[in-house]
Design a protein around this motif. Structure first.
Motif, PDB file in Angstrom:
ATOM      1  N   ALA A 449       0.834  -1.204   0.000  1.00  0.00           N
ATOM      2  CA  ALA A 449       0.000   0.000   0.000  1.00  0.00           C
ATOM      3  C   ALA A 449       0.866   1.250   0.000  1.00  0.00           C
ATOM      4  O   ALA A 449       0.601   2.206  -0.736  1.00  0.00           O
ATOM      5  CB  ALA A 449      -0.934  -0.007   1.209  1.00  0.00           C
ATOM      6  N   ALA A 450       1.927   1.238   0.822  1.00  0.00           N
ATOM      7  CA  ALA A 450       2.823   2.395   0.869  1.00  0.00           C
ATOM      8  C   ALA A 450       3.540   2.585  -0.464  1.00  0.00           C
ATOM      9  O   ALA A 450       3.648   3.713  -0.975  1.00  0.00           O
ATOM     10  CB  ALA A 450       3.834   2.209   1.998  1.00  0.00           C
ATOM     11  N   LEU A 451       4.014   1.489  -1.050  1.00  0.00           N
ATOM     12  CA  LEU A 451       4.726   1.574  -2.320  1.00  0.00           C
ATOM     13  C   LEU A 451       3.809   2.062  -3.437  1.00  0.00           C
ATOM     14  O   LEU A 451       4.197   2.918  -4.249  1.00  0.00           O
ATOM     15  CB  LEU A 451       5.310   0.201  -2.674  1.00  0.00           C
ATOM     16  CG  LEU A 451       6.128   0.112  -3.955  1.00  0.00           C
ATOM     17  CD1 LEU A 451       7.385   0.969  -3.837  1.00  0.00           C
ATOM     18  CD2 LEU A 451       6.506  -1.338  -4.263  1.00  0.00           C
ATOM     19  N   SER A 452       2.588   1.552  -3.496  1.00  0.00           N
ATOM     20  CA  SER A 452       1.656   1.958  -4.541  1.00  0.00           C
ATOM     21  C   SER A 452       1.208   3.406  -4.362  1.00  0.00           C
ATOM     22  O   SER A 452       0.945   4.103  -5.346  1.00  0.00           O
ATOM     23  CB  SER A 452       0.436   1.029  -4.551  1.00  0.00           C
ATOM     24  OG  SER A 452       0.816  -0.298  -4.866  1.00  0.00           O
ATOM     25  N   THR A 453       1.114   3.862  -3.119  1.00  0.00           N
ATOM     26  CA  THR A 453       0.791   5.270  -2.883  1.00  0.00           C
ATOM     27  C   THR A 453       1.882   6.176  -3.429  1.00  0.00           C
ATOM     28  O   THR A 453       1.606   7.192  -4.081  1.00  0.00           O
ATOM     29  CB  THR A 453       0.595   5.524  -1.378  1.00  0.00           C
ATOM     30  OG1 THR A 453      -0.477   4.709  -0.891  1.00  0.00           O
ATOM     31  CG2 THR A 453       0.272   6.982  -1.115  1.00  0.00           C
ATOM     32  N   LEU A 454       3.136   5.796  -3.181  1.00  0.00           N
ATOM     33  CA  LEU A 454       4.252   6.559  -3.738  1.00  0.00           C
ATOM     34  C   LEU A 454       4.203   6.545  -5.271  1.00  0.00           C
ATOM     35  O   LEU A 454       4.457   7.561  -5.922  1.00  0.00           O
ATOM     36  CB  LEU A 454       5.578   5.981  -3.245  1.00  0.00           C
ATOM     37  CG  LEU A 454       5.928   6.215  -1.777  1.00  0.00           C
ATOM     38  CD1 LEU A 454       7.212   5.482  -1.418  1.00  0.00           C
ATOM     39  CD2 LEU A 454       6.079   7.706  -1.490  1.00  0.00           C
ATOM     40  N   GLY A 455       3.872   5.386  -5.834  1.00  0.00           N
ATOM     41  CA  GLY A 455       3.771   5.283  -7.288  1.00  0.00           C
ATOM     42  C   GLY A 455       2.678   6.172  -7.850  1.00  0.00           C
ATOM     43  O   GLY A 455       2.854   6.819  -8.888  1.00  0.00           O
ATOM     44  N   ALA A 456       1.531   6.222  -7.166  1.00  0.00           N
ATOM     45  CA  ALA A 456       0.430   7.071  -7.626  1.00  0.00           C
ATOM     46  C   ALA A 456       0.824   8.545  -7.596  1.00  0.00           C
ATOM     47  O   ALA A 456       0.545   9.302  -8.536  1.00  0.00           O
ATOM     48  CB  ALA A 456      -0.804   6.829  -6.759  1.00  0.00           C
ATOM     49  N   LEU A 457       1.500   8.952  -6.518  1.00  0.00           N
ATOM     50  CA  LEU A 457       1.925  10.349  -6.403  1.00  0.00           C
ATOM     51  C   LEU A 457       2.974  10.691  -7.460  1.00  0.00           C
ATOM     52  O   LEU A 457       2.921  11.759  -8.090  1.00  0.00           O
ATOM     53  CB  LEU A 457       2.474  10.614  -5.002  1.00  0.00           C
ATOM     54  CG  LEU A 457       1.454  10.532  -3.857  1.00  0.00           C
ATOM     55  CD1 LEU A 457       2.155  10.646  -2.519  1.00  0.00           C
ATOM     56  CD2 LEU A 457       0.398  11.617  -4.003  1.00  0.00           C
ATOM     57  N   LEU A 458       3.929   9.783  -7.660  1.00  0.00           N
ATOM     58  CA  LEU A 458       4.965  10.016  -8.663  1.00  0.00           C
ATOM     59  C   LEU A 458       4.357  10.138 -10.056  1.00  0.00           C
ATOM     60  O   LEU A 458       4.722  11.030 -10.837  1.00  0.00           O
ATOM     61  CB  LEU A 458       5.984   8.875  -8.628  1.00  0.00           C
ATOM     62  CG  LEU A 458       7.126   8.928  -9.655  1.00  0.00           C
ATOM     63  CD1 LEU A 458       8.014  10.123  -9.390  1.00  0.00           C
ATOM     64  CD2 LEU A 458       7.941   7.633  -9.622  1.00  0.00           C
ATOM     65  N   THR A 459       3.415   9.267 -10.365  1.00  0.00           N
ATOM     66  CA  THR A 459       2.770   9.296 -11.681  1.00  0.00           C
ATOM     67  C   THR A 459       1.974  10.582 -11.873  1.00  0.00           C
ATOM     68  O   THR A 459       2.063  11.241 -12.913  1.00  0.00           O
ATOM     69  CB  THR A 459       1.837   8.082 -11.834  1.00  0.00           C
ATOM     70  OG1 THR A 459       2.602   6.880 -11.702  1.00  0.00           O
ATOM     71  CG2 THR A 459       1.161   8.095 -13.187  1.00  0.00           C
ATOM     72  N   TYR A 460       1.213  10.948 -10.861  1.00  0.00           N
ATOM     73  CA  TYR A 460       0.334  12.114 -10.999  1.00  0.00           C
ATOM     74  C   TYR A 460       1.129  13.403 -11.171  1.00  0.00           C
ATOM     75  O   TYR A 460       0.784  14.254 -11.999  1.00  0.00           O
ATOM     76  CB  TYR A 460      -0.578  12.220  -9.780  1.00  0.00           C
ATOM     77  CG  TYR A 460      -1.564  13.364  -9.880  1.00  0.00           C
ATOM     78  CD1 TYR A 460      -2.739  13.211 -10.603  1.00  0.00           C
ATOM     79  CD2 TYR A 460      -1.307  14.589  -9.268  1.00  0.00           C
ATOM     80  CE1 TYR A 460      -3.642  14.259 -10.721  1.00  0.00           C
ATOM     81  CE2 TYR A 460      -2.204  15.642  -9.379  1.00  0.00           C
ATOM     82  CZ  TYR A 460      -3.373  15.469 -10.107  1.00  0.00           C
ATOM     83  OH  TYR A 460      -4.260  16.512 -10.223  1.00  0.00           O
ATOM     84  N   PHE A 461       2.189  13.568 -10.413  1.00  0.00           N
ATOM     85  CA  PHE A 461       2.919  14.833 -10.433  1.00  0.00           C
ATOM     86  C   PHE A 461       4.011  14.886 -11.503  1.00  0.00           C
ATOM     87  O   PHE A 461       4.555  15.953 -11.763  1.00  0.00           O
ATOM     88  CB  PHE A 461       3.544  15.101  -9.061  1.00  0.00           C
ATOM     89  CG  PHE A 461       2.545  15.483  -8.017  1.00  0.00           C
ATOM     90  CD1 PHE A 461       1.900  16.701  -8.070  1.00  0.00           C
ATOM     91  CD2 PHE A 461       2.217  14.604  -6.991  1.00  0.00           C
ATOM     92  CE1 PHE A 461       0.960  17.059  -7.105  1.00  0.00           C
ATOM     93  CE2 PHE A 461       1.293  14.946  -6.030  1.00  0.00           C
ATOM     94  CZ  PHE A 461       0.645  16.179  -6.081  1.00  0.00           C
ATOM     95  N   THR A 462       4.321  13.759 -12.122  1.00  0.00           N
ATOM     96  CA  THR A 462       5.414  13.742 -13.100  1.00  0.00           C
ATOM     97  C   THR A 462       4.919  13.679 -14.533  1.00  0.00           C
ATOM     98  O   THR A 462       5.456  14.364 -15.410  1.00  0.00           O
ATOM     99  CB  THR A 462       6.356  12.542 -12.842  1.00  0.00           C
ATOM    100  OG1 THR A 462       6.807  12.590 -11.492  1.00  0.00           O
ATOM    101  CG2 THR A 462       7.559  12.604 -13.760  1.00  0.00           C
TER     102      THR A 462
END
Length: 472
Positions: A449-462
């Motif tokens: 869950a923590a890893l996928s949250t980081l992935g979602a944030l990275l994808t959205y802002f990048t």
């Protein structure tokens, strides 16, 4: 379908195979790791060989290797021989993966090419979706060897059809980046070996730390080699200067990590501590695997109407939901309770599969599209390899910690936990293993869950918010 079945079928067959061949936990783990390491590391070399010596020739060689070696695995008398054979089989699978798409791209065009790659994606999804169920039925009906016999049988029509494909090669014949291939493969092998040792001896043992340090050194050396080679590098690290490519390349680690882990190790949990039959275990995976078959095409249309960023961010969000629901997993849970966490994961992975490849080549200039595709596919297979090896070590460590807390000696706890991760649960320790293995999956869910949250944030802002263009 032959390639995904070589992964899902082997995972379903492992508990029965390990028990029948009397293998240690480490030897059983290498049955999966050996295939995954070569499958992740060899595509770069196979692609270079295909360009130089002919794509059809490499495709035919790869199909033959997968089929013949699968037959050898089916006849193997020991797990040591299986481990070696699976490493060779991974090389063949890598050759099929690298040259097969090139053969299709060269021999088709326009609408026919779209149909060809549509069939290719559908067949991969079908192999993932029905693989656990078919393999489970085969193991129950005819034993674990029948799984590998089926792979050998599938290779025959594939080889015969491939003989009709036209031959093609790159007339420029680029030089093979041997130094990059050797350092990359060595780093991946050392990392996998460190994970296996961690599950057996602990994370602080010298046998774990030394290969871990070697893996870091090889990866650093690989980066140095690739930077110096520039245009001649097999892995153009200069493209990582583009943050949007970094975001897409991270997708295999944040999107498919949980999918691969559950695909490989949840059947062992269901068969071992949950006392489910092999077929029932395969059926329980359908909520996770079926969306991977059905959603990729819809994801492309959805991305065209919204954006690639929206689809990939939404996919990661669905996986966060699944990972959090994984903390409700219970060995005595009902079918809906066990299947519920898997549905959002399958939906998220299915949506991501539909746009990830296109996103990888769309984030770089057209002249770098081939290099970007190579980097993305390498990172995807590497992520899967690392996930399979690392998850086994983590699940073993967490389960052993629970057993050790119940006053079981440390060495015995580690050995029994490693066997449980492969689906072998002694009756005398069933209750303790059920509690420990379940707790390990709960912890794994929080980490995912923590890893996928980081992935979602990275994808959205990048990723850029522009709408994706429909393919011409």
């Amino acid at each position: 379908m032959m390639l995904p079945f070589s992964v899902t079928g082997a995972a379903m067959a492992l508990p029965s195979m390990a028990a029948h061949l009397g293998s240690s936990a480490g030897a059983g783990q290498w049955m999966l790791n050996a295939f995954n390491i070569t499958f992740a590391a060899v595509p770069l070399a196979a692609g270079g060989l295909a360009d130089r010596f002919g794509r059809r020739r490499v495709l035919l060689t790869g199909i033959a290797l997968v089929g013949v070696v699968s037959l050898l695995v089916a006849l193997a008398p020991s797990m040591a021989l299986v481990d070696v054979a699976r490493a060779v089989q991974g090389c063949g699978a890598a050759a099929v993966l690298s040259s097969g798409a090139a053969v299709l791209a060269h021999s088709t065009s326009g609408r026919r090419r779209q149909l060809a790659f549509g069939f290719l994606g559908t067949s991969f999804g079908t192999g993932l979706a029905i693989g656990p169920l078919v393999a489970g039925a085969l193991v129950e009906a005819a034993g674990w060897r029948s799984v590998f016999i089926l792979v050998a049988a599938m290779s025959m029509p594939a080889w015969l059809c491939a003989t009709r494909a036209p031959e093609s090669r790159n007339p420029d014949q680029p030089a093979l980046d041997a130094a990059g291939l050797v350092t990359f493969t060595a780093g991946l092998a050392c990392l996998s070996f460190a994970f296996v040792r961690a599950g057996a001896a602990g994370w602080s043992a010298p046998g774990t730390l030394l290969p871990l340090a070697a893996a870091v050194a090889f990866v650093a050396l690989f980066a140095v080699v690739e930077v110096r080679l520039g245009d001649r590098a097999v892995f153009d690290v200069r493209l990582f200067r583009r943050p949007e490519l970094v975001a897409v390349v991270c997708q295999p680690f944040t999107v498919t990590l949980g999918f691969v882990i559950l695909l490989v190790y949840l059947p062992a949990y269901l068969q071992g501590v949950a006392d489910r039959s092999i077929v029932a275990s395969g059926l329980l995976l359908l909520p996770m695997t079926a969306p991977v078959l059905l959603l990729p095409l819809a994801a492309g249309h959805l991305a065209a109407r919204t954006s690639v960023r929206a689809v990939l961010t939404g996919a990661s969000a669905l996986i966060v939901v699944c990972a959090l629901l994984l903390t409700t997993l219970r060995s005595d849970g009902s079918w809906p309770a066990l299947a519920l966490p898997l549905l959002p994961l399958g939906a998220g992975v299915g949506l991501a599969f539909g746009v990830m490849d296109n996103a990888a080549v769309s984030t770089v200039p057209v002249e770098n599209a081939g290099a970007a595709a190579g980097i993305f596919n390498t990172m995807r297979s590497t992520g899967e390899s690392v996930a399979v090896a690392g998850a086994a070590a983590l699940l073993t460590t967490l389960t052993a910690a629970q057993l050790h807390g119940s006053h079981l000696p440390s060495d015995s706890a580690t050995r029994i936990a490693a066997q449980a991760v492969q689906g072998q649960v002694p009756a005398a320790h069933h209750a303790a293993l059920a509690a420990g293995f379940t707790h390990a999956f709960h912890t794994l869910g929080l980490l995912l869950a923590a890893l996928s949250t980081l992935g979602a944030l990275l994808t959205y802002f990048t990723l850029a918010p522009q709408r994706s263009r429909r393919p011409e």
